[in-house]
Scaffold this active site. Sequence first.
Site, PDB file in Angstrom:
ATOM      1  N   SER A  21       0.722   4.385   1.997  1.00  0.00           N
ATOM      2  CA  SER A  21       0.649   5.124   3.331  1.00  0.00           C
ATOM      3  C   SER A  21       2.329   4.682   3.889  1.00  0.00           C
ATOM      4  CB  SER A  21      -0.290   4.501   4.159  1.00  0.00           C
ATOM      5  OG  SER A  21       0.579   3.135   4.786  1.00  0.00           O
ATOM      6  N   CYS A  74     -12.337  -9.720  10.730  1.00  0.00           N
ATOM      7  CA  CYS A  74     -10.980  -8.283  10.961  1.00  0.00           C
ATOM      8  C   CYS A  74     -11.353  -7.375  11.961  1.00  0.00           C
ATOM      9  CB  CYS A  74     -10.277  -7.831   9.647  1.00  0.00           C
ATOM     10  SG  CYS A  74      -9.330  -9.698   8.782  1.00  0.00           S
ATOM     11  N   ARG A  89     -11.018   7.669  10.885  1.00  0.00           N
ATOM     12  CA  ARG A  89     -10.270   6.106   9.847  1.00  0.00           C
ATOM     13  C   ARG A  89      -8.901   6.998   9.361  1.00  0.00           C
ATOM     14  NH1 ARG A  89     -12.641   3.305   5.668  1.00  0.00           N
ATOM     15  NH2 ARG A  89     -10.917   3.040   5.066  1.00  0.00           N
ATOM     16  N   GLY A  90      -8.346   6.856   7.891  1.00  0.00           N
ATOM     17  CA  GLY A  90      -7.195   6.844   7.986  1.00  0.00           C
ATOM     18  C   GLY A  90      -5.847   6.766   7.902  1.00  0.00           C
ATOM     19  N   ASN A  91      -4.944   7.252   7.460  1.00  0.00           N
ATOM     20  CA  ASN A  91      -3.487   6.849   8.727  1.00  0.00           C
ATOM     21  C   ASN A  91      -2.799   7.437   9.360  1.00  0.00           C
ATOM     22  OD1 ASN A  91      -2.859   9.132   7.188  1.00  0.00           O
ATOM     23  ND2 ASN A  91      -2.292   8.559   4.987  1.00  0.00           N
ATOM     24  N   LYS A 121      -2.714  -7.953  11.451  1.00  0.00           N
ATOM     25  CA  LYS A 121      -4.071  -7.987  11.947  1.00  0.00           C
ATOM     26  C   LYS A 121      -4.952  -7.323  11.336  1.00  0.00           C
ATOM     27  CE  LYS A 121      -3.349  -3.260  13.219  1.00  0.00           C
ATOM     28  NZ  LYS A 121      -3.867  -2.363  12.222  1.00  0.00           N
ATOM     29  N   ASP A 122      -4.357  -7.112   9.320  1.00  0.00           N
ATOM     30  CA  ASP A 122      -5.390  -6.346   8.087  1.00  0.00           C
ATOM     31  C   ASP A 122      -5.661  -7.956   7.409  1.00  0.00           C
ATOM     32  OD1 ASP A 122      -5.418  -4.088   9.275  1.00  0.00           O
ATOM     33  OD2 ASP A 122      -3.899  -2.788   8.054  1.00  0.00           O
ATOM     34  N   ARG A 172       0.776  -1.028   0.314  1.00  0.00           N
ATOM     35  CA  ARG A 172       0.204  -0.284  -0.246  1.00  0.00           C
ATOM     36  C   ARG A 172       1.088   1.474   0.070  1.00  0.00           C
ATOM     37  NH1 ARG A 172      -3.153  -0.521   5.321  1.00  0.00           N
ATOM     38  NH2 ARG A 172      -3.739   1.229   4.762  1.00  0.00           N
ATOM     39  N   SER A 222     -12.395   0.927  15.712  1.00  0.00           N
ATOM     40  CA  SER A 222     -12.374  -0.046  15.570  1.00  0.00           C
ATOM     41  C   SER A 222     -13.085  -0.544  17.234  1.00  0.00           C
ATOM     42  CB  SER A 222     -10.907  -0.296  16.771  1.00  0.00           C
ATOM     43  OG  SER A 222     -10.485  -1.486  16.915  1.00  0.00           O
ATOM     44  N   LEU A 223     -14.097  -1.236  16.701  1.00  0.00           N
ATOM     45  CA  LEU A 223     -15.522  -2.119  17.185  1.00  0.00           C
ATOM     46  C   LEU A 223     -14.636  -2.585  18.871  1.00  0.00           C
ATOM     47  CD1 LEU A 223     -18.061  -3.686  16.019  1.00  0.00           C
ATOM     48  CD2 LEU A 223     -17.677  -1.735  15.953  1.00  0.00           C
ATOM     49  N   ARG A 224     -12.830  -2.827  18.579  1.00  0.00           N
ATOM     50  CA  ARG A 224     -12.777  -3.737  19.937  1.00  0.00           C
ATOM     51  C   ARG A 224     -12.265  -2.762  20.583  1.00  0.00           C
ATOM     52  NH1 ARG A 224      -7.278  -3.838  20.977  1.00  0.00           N
ATOM     53  NH2 ARG A 224      -7.115  -2.640  18.515  1.00  0.00           N
ATOM     54  N   ARG A 225     -11.538  -1.828  20.187  1.00  0.00           N
ATOM     55  CA  ARG A 225     -11.098  -0.637  21.439  1.00  0.00           C
ATOM     56  C   ARG A 225     -12.499   0.090  22.046  1.00  0.00           C
ATOM     57  NH1 ARG A 225      -6.650   0.828  16.701  1.00  0.00           N
ATOM     58  NH2 ARG A 225      -4.940   0.032  17.056  1.00  0.00           N
ATOM     59  N   THR A 266     -11.406   6.473  17.258  1.00  0.00           N
ATOM     60  CA  THR A 266     -11.394   5.119  16.736  1.00  0.00           C
ATOM     61  C   THR A 266     -12.399   4.456  16.233  1.00  0.00           C
ATOM     62  OG1 THR A 266     -10.758   2.973  17.511  1.00  0.00           O
ATOM     63  CG2 THR A 266     -12.228   4.019  19.203  1.00  0.00           C
ATOM     64  N   ARG A 270      -4.972  10.450  11.482  1.00  0.00           N
ATOM     65  CA  ARG A 270      -5.041  10.234  13.345  1.00  0.00           C
ATOM     66  C   ARG A 270      -4.875  11.650  13.767  1.00  0.00           C
ATOM     67  NH1 ARG A 270      -7.401   3.964  14.042  1.00  0.00           N
ATOM     68  NH2 ARG A 270      -7.514   3.959  11.148  1.00  0.00           N
TER      69      ARG A 270
END
Length: 312
Positions: free
Chosen positions: A15, A245, A152-154, A85-86, A13, A132-135, A130, A158
């Site tokens: 980024s 994910c 979201r974003g790089n 993780k992705d 990618r 992330s539903l996990r966070r 964030t 953020r």
Amino acid sequence: MSAASGTLKIATRKSALALWQAEHVASLLRKAHPGVAVELVPLTTQGDRILDRSLAVIGGKGLFIKELEIALEERRADIAVHSMKDVPAEIPPGFRIGAVLKRTDPFDALVARAGIGNLDELPRGARVGTSSLRRQAQLYAVRPDLKIEPLRGNVDTRLKKLDDGAVDAILLACAGLLRLGLESRITVRLDPSKCLPAVSQGIIGIECRGDDASTAKMLAALEDAPTRAVMDAERSFARTLGASCTSPIAAYAELEGAQLSLEGLVAEPDGSRLMRASQSGAAEHAAEVGRQLAARLLATGAGALLEHLSNG
């Protein structure tokens, strides 16, 4: 390696973090195989293009790697470098993770505005960024008063949101900040008892075609066996749960000699319910440890919770 060009091509990618990771792999390959030319093939993925909707809505983190796998399939590239993780728990047929590098700091970081030193010091109702539903789930479990702002974003995007005052704090992976030389931005590393990390967070994986034995042989020089073991346990846990994910799950495995211990979590996104358990076993049977832990959580209702969320 492309026979026509004599060059090993790395799909990545665009980024800053992805390019750092690809350059890091390139430097390791050049050191391990001095006679080999290595070249980056930067690509823009669908996950990079669509920033106005959550990953759960547009198809998950797998959107960050599909274009890279197409480049491998079409032989425009020989390997692809990923943040593991992705990477979905199921690798598509025809591909394999040829090597994993030694794991970097796997934990999450709280990055907060000046004057805030930890989670407890965030004012009531503070805005935390964030997607992330996990966070989110684990943050709500310890601070239900906080307001979660989708983000979201790089990494730079953020951090700018925080610096511009759009949020009071953000949650990021420590590994990304460390790799980009931004360790000074970490307010505090979150203890896994408060925020268990994402499956395979902090691990760089190198994907190649399943039938490309020569490239796989080259990648073997970069393999870190302890990291492979903990990754296999965590990914087996996610795979057995049938999680994506973007599912609110977490897992973290550690090695102590030949023994592996794995902690896993499945959560309600609002933090009202955290299902958490641990499992130990021989490192050589890492994937089985992951399956056993997932089976225990499934037996206590994790499957119904994840199904409800995926249908929701």
